[in-house]
Enzyme design. Structure first.
Site, PDB file in Angstrom:
ATOM      1  N   SER A  34      -1.099 -13.205  -2.705  1.00 60.77           N
ATOM      2  CA  SER A  34      -0.338 -11.952  -2.706  1.00 60.77           C
ATOM      3  C   SER A  34      -0.339 -11.237  -1.366  1.00 60.77           C
ATOM      4  CB  SER A  34      -0.881 -11.004  -3.778  1.00 60.77           C
ATOM      5  OG  SER A  34      -2.240 -10.685  -3.533  1.00 60.77           O
ATOM      6  N   ASP A 325      -1.860  -0.371  -3.501  1.00 58.02           N
ATOM      7  CA  ASP A 325      -2.465  -0.397  -4.825  1.00 58.02           C
ATOM      8  C   ASP A 325      -3.931  -0.770  -4.656  1.00 58.02           C
ATOM      9  OD1 ASP A 325      -2.636  -3.197  -4.611  1.00 58.02           O
ATOM     10  OD2 ASP A 325      -0.920  -3.578  -5.914  1.00 58.02           O
ATOM     11  N   HIS A 328      -4.070  -4.133  -2.470  1.00 64.74           N
ATOM     12  CA  HIS A 328      -3.166  -4.512  -1.390  1.00 64.74           C
ATOM     13  C   HIS A 328      -2.897  -3.375  -0.412  1.00 64.74           C
ATOM     14  CE1 HIS A 328      -2.132  -7.107  -4.904  1.00 64.74           C
ATOM     15  NE2 HIS A 328      -2.253  -8.040  -3.971  1.00 64.74           N
TER      16      HIS A 328
END
Length: 350
Positions: A34, A325, A328
């Site tokens: 991610s 978040d 991240h």
């Protein structure tokens, strides 16, 4: 007479700008998780998605793309710095085709790792499948450009690799299976072996220029700090120590492969860890106000579907936050991290 020199000064400035942004590589190709996924998880059956607001609210057009950020991720900034597109499209995104992918493509999948067991946790694309997609891409590129031109692009392209965090935080420290098999040091060695095998495999497919990113200070992610009740929500030092230890082993592996495999150049971007740690510990020095919690929702535990557009606590200005978040970085942090290695990437792979 000064006005006579103005056109030449302007022309010189233009030449300097062209030289600055001239592409040193023909394409940026991305493998990983991610930290670099630009939307592949949108097209698979998994709970780990970010194709909804508020993700992407600061991306061009203000729309979610599947990137786990309010804007762009590091490969986007690196691509732009090399004079290519300002973003790297996801391979599974139906909006793009081989003509778009000729100058950059992303095979990364949020939630994946070196260990196939890691990708099984949230049913995401395992690393071996990313390689299969890359092989498919090679064939499409040859059909589109011809073998000679495709070979040149594939050989001269810069390959960005970023993964490993999920192997520890989603897998080893969460699922008991690997803990029953390995000590944490043994698990590190197990992952190093998988990483080496992966690099050897893509080398056999013609890959020659690699930028490999190690683990971040994963004990300082808001999610881990939120869980760290006993230490007043400070960084989890054990996890940071593991990250440093693992990165040291990655560095040794890179040195070995650079010696063993003819024509291969791997740059291990180890400075990312220290810079990220400094940003978290001294956020004001980098223009941030908040590093302990994230912008989205309460900023402690939320990511993916828990990062809800309607949550009243989601921050208004993500530029004040290090993290978007609980797992991240924000667009602004990603740019700082990408910019920190751009110079050495341009020098190494010119």
């Amino acid at each position: 007479m000064a006005y006579l020199y103005t056109p030449w000064l302007l022309f010189t400035q233009i030449l300097l700008q062209v030289a600055k942004y001239e592409a040193k590589v023909p394409a940026i190709i991305v493998f990983g998780d991610s930290s670099v996924d630009s939307g592949n998880n949108n097209r698979i059956s998994t709970l780990l998605k970010s194709n909804f607001k508020p993700y992407g609210r600061d991306f061009a057009g203000g729309q979610p793309t599947g990137r786990f950020s309010n804007g762009r991720v590091p490969p986007d900034f690196i691509s732009e710095a090399f004079g290519l597109k300002p973003f790297v499209p996801a391979y599974l995104d139906p909006k793009y085709g081989i003509s778009d992918f000729a100058t950059g493509v992303c095979f990364a999948s949020a939630g994946t790792g070196y260990d196939t067991a890691t990708s099984d946790v949230l049913n995401v694309i395992p690393l071996w499948k990313e390689v299969e997609y890359y092989k498919e891409y090679q064939n499409k590129l040859r059909a589109y450009l011809g073998k000679a031109k495709a070979k040149k692009i594939l050989t001269e392209a810069l390959y960005l690799i970023s993964l490993g965090t999920n192997d520890f935080l989603e897998n080893y420290y969460t699922i008991p299976t690997r803990q029953m098999e390995f000590t944490v040091q043994q698990f590190e060695d197990f992952l190093i072996g998988l990483s080496e095998n992966f690099i050897r495999e893509i080398y056999s497919l013609g890959v020659r220029k690699i930028a490999l990113t190690g683990l971040p200070p994963m004990g300082c992610l808001p999610l881990e700090r939120a869980r760290n009740f006993m230490a007043n929500h400070d960084c989890v030092q054990e996890y940071n120590n593991v990250a440093l230890e693992f990165n040291g082993k990655l560095s040794n592996m890179v040195a070995k492969l650079n010696q063993e495999l003819p024509g291969l150049r791997i740059l291990f971007t180890d400075k990312i860890y220290q810079l990220f740690y400094q940003i978290i510990k001294r956020p004001s020095s980098y223009g941030f106000e908040v590093a302990e919690v994230a912008c989205c929702a309460s900023g402690t535990f939320e990511m993916s579907y828990l990062c809800n557009e309607n949550n009243p606590y989601t921050c208004k200005d993500a530029n004040k936050y290090v993290f978007w978040d609980a797992f991240h970085p924000t667009d602004k942090t990603n740019k700082i991290l990408a910019d920190s290695v751009t110079g050495i990437l341009r020098e190494t792979f010119k």
